[in-house]
Design a protein around this motif. Structure first.
Motif, PDB file in Angstrom:
ATOM      1  N   PHE A 145      56.464  10.008 -19.590  1.00 49.46           N
ATOM      2  CA  PHE A 145      56.603   8.649 -20.104  1.00 49.46           C
ATOM      3  C   PHE A 145      57.744   7.920 -19.405  1.00 49.46           C
ATOM      4  N   GLU A 146      58.851   8.610 -19.182  1.00 55.66           N
ATOM      5  CA  GLU A 146      59.977   7.990 -18.491  1.00 55.66           C
ATOM      6  C   GLU A 146      59.588   7.584 -17.073  1.00 55.66           C
ATOM      7  N   ARG A 147      58.864   8.454 -16.379  1.00 57.07           N
ATOM      8  CA  ARG A 147      58.432   8.132 -15.015  1.00 57.07           C
ATOM      9  C   ARG A 147      57.477   6.944 -15.014  1.00 57.07           C
ATOM     10  N   MET A 148      56.512   6.922 -15.931  1.00 57.11           N
ATOM     11  CA  MET A 148      55.547   5.828 -15.972  1.00 57.11           C
ATOM     12  C   MET A 148      56.231   4.498 -16.283  1.00 57.11           C
ATOM     13  N   CYS A 149      57.167   4.518 -17.237  1.00 57.22           N
ATOM     14  CA  CYS A 149      57.878   3.285 -17.579  1.00 57.22           C
ATOM     15  C   CYS A 149      58.755   2.813 -16.425  1.00 57.22           C
ATOM     16  N   ASP A 150      59.434   3.744 -15.762  1.00 56.28           N
ATOM     17  CA  ASP A 150      60.238   3.373 -14.593  1.00 56.28           C
ATOM     18  C   ASP A 150      59.357   2.735 -13.517  1.00 56.28           C
ATOM     19  N   ASN A 151      58.192   3.341 -13.282  1.00 57.16           N
ATOM     20  CA  ASN A 151      57.272   2.791 -12.285  1.00 57.16           C
ATOM     21  C   ASN A 151      56.809   1.388 -12.663  1.00 57.16           C
ATOM     22  N   ALA A 152      56.479   1.198 -13.942  1.00 53.87           N
ATOM     23  CA  ALA A 152      56.013  -0.121 -14.388  1.00 53.87           C
ATOM     24  C   ALA A 152      57.105  -1.175 -14.223  1.00 53.87           C
ATOM     25  N   GLU A 153      58.335  -0.802 -14.516  1.00 55.83           N
ATOM     26  CA  GLU A 153      59.440  -1.751 -14.389  1.00 55.83           C
ATOM     27  C   GLU A 153      59.757  -2.056 -12.927  1.00 55.83           C
ATOM     28  N   LEU A 154      59.431  -1.140 -12.040  1.00 61.19           N
ATOM     29  CA  LEU A 154      59.560  -1.382 -10.605  1.00 61.19           C
ATOM     30  C   LEU A 154      58.461  -2.304 -10.102  1.00 61.19           C
TER      31      LEU A 154
END
Length: 380
Positions: free
Chosen positions: A259-268
């Motif tokens: 979840f942390e990786r997916m959210c970081d990717n979305a914010e990028l």
């Protein structure tokens, strides 16, 4: 630099503590020589001499593998959980198990559409319903509603409502407030902490994370609600498969990391999508000028991994999805793979070029390069 490092505080310590303990829940009670991974119990009957209380008896009543998964979900929700064979089964248990003839319910008009279909079926039992947009969910009050049901952020438009304010108003009116937290997971948003009576979710999505299981759960801190939901499951036989529960258990152990990786990717990716000339409009709660941003910063621990945007036409939306090397053309969301879908094909009331992008766990820069290349290929 992602929005998470510039524009929001770090996830709170309690979320990290829940994540740290999640993979060790099964450690309790282990004896020397026991398997550390959760054993899969495939059984419809259990040895049950004497009084039939306090142990597993029959596969429609309980199963050790379910119990382990419900313990994990309960650890995340900080509330007792009841597992179901799909998210829709969880929704059905709440709607059919907690309302009766003569009741009225209120639903998000822009949320997951099958919720409304379930409510329409309830009409044959004397239950009526109304719908209201998520963004204006507080407007009109909640008098006369036995149960109020909101999906926030709404799928796929990503409008949100003020969970704490709605919960307070619903309780003043004497109703129950249910939040569908499928899009966010307990690591992104905690509706029970904000006052909701019930939280439910399709664990088919990010909690499992590998797109190979259907599962759902209902959680509440009200013992009477939990008992009613458990009774509904036992009576109707809406029970999960032990094997599916076992697979979900495996997925939950890595949920926080994924979840942390997916959210970081979305914010990028979101601000770069916004800046691309092929994108006509975009919704993502993490963007500072998004209509949901200020409220999202208050009630959400992360901004999620779903991005909705609009291209010029249905054809361009389809060409983008099919032309991106790192996007699967698929419905649903929350898996390790990035997926996208043109939502008009599902009957959503959205523009023809509307795309729901479910960001996955691929390396962020490489994912963006693939997305950018597919957008560039669309031309002017």
């Amino acid at each position: 630099m992602s929005l998470s490092s510039k524009d929001r505080s770090s996830p709170n310590r309690s979320s990290k503590a829940r994540a740290a303990g999640l993979a060790h829940l099964h450690d309790k009670g282990l004896k020397r020589g026991d398997a550390i991974p959760l054993p899969l119990t495939m059984a419809s009957i259990f040895h049950s001499p004497g009084d039939s209380t306090g142990f597993h008896q029959y596969g429609r009543f309980s199963n050790p593998t379910w119990t382990a998964v419900e313990d994990m979900l309960g650890h995340l929700e900080d509330a007792p959980c009841v597992g179901f064979p799909s998210g829709m089964a969880a929704i059905s248990a709440v709607l059919f198990g907690l309302v009766k003839a003569g009741d009225r319910i209120l639903l998000s008009s822009d949320g997951y559409p099958t919720t409304r279909l379930v409510a329409e079926r309830l009409r044959t039992f004397g239950v009526d319903f109304d719908v209201r947009p998520t963004a204006s969910f507080l407007d009109g009050g909640f008098d006369g509603y036995r149960l109020v049901y909101a999906e926030t952020p709404a799928n796929p438009g990503l409008d949100i409502c003020d969970i704490a304010a709605v919960a307070k108003a619903v309780h003043v009116a004497g109703g129950l407030f249910v939040v569908d937290n499928t899009t966010m997971t307990p690591f992104g948003q905690r509706p029970l902490d904000l006052g909701a009576d019930i939280v439910l979710a399709a664990d088919t999505k990010a909690p499992n994370g590998h797109s190979d299981v259907l599962f759902g759960h209902v959680a509440s801190r009200d013992p009477e609600i939990v008992t009613a939901i458990q009774d509904w499951r036992k009576t109707t036989g809406s029970i999960p498969s032990p094997f599916d529960a076992w697979l979900l258990h495996r997925g939950l152990e890595t949920l926080e990391l994924r979840f942390e990786r997916m959210c970081d990717n979305a914010e990028l990716i979101a601000p770069r999508l916004k800046a691309h000339p092929a994108v006509r409009s975009i919704r993502f709660p993490g963007l500072p000028d998004d209509p949901s941003h200020n409220l999202a910063r208050v009630q959400m621990e992360r901004f999620g991994f779903l991005i909705s945007f609009v291209l010029d036409s249905e054809e361009k939306a389809e060409d983008f999805i099919q032309g991106c090397a790192l996007i699967h053309s698929a419905t649903s969301f929350g898996g390790v793979h990035t997926c996208a879908e043109r939502r008009t094909k599902r009957g959503d009331a959205v523009p023809p070029g509307f795309v729901r992008l479910a960001v996955g766990c691929e390396p962020g820069e490489e994912l963006w390069q693939a997305i950018e290349a597919a957008l560039d290929d669309l031309g002017g």
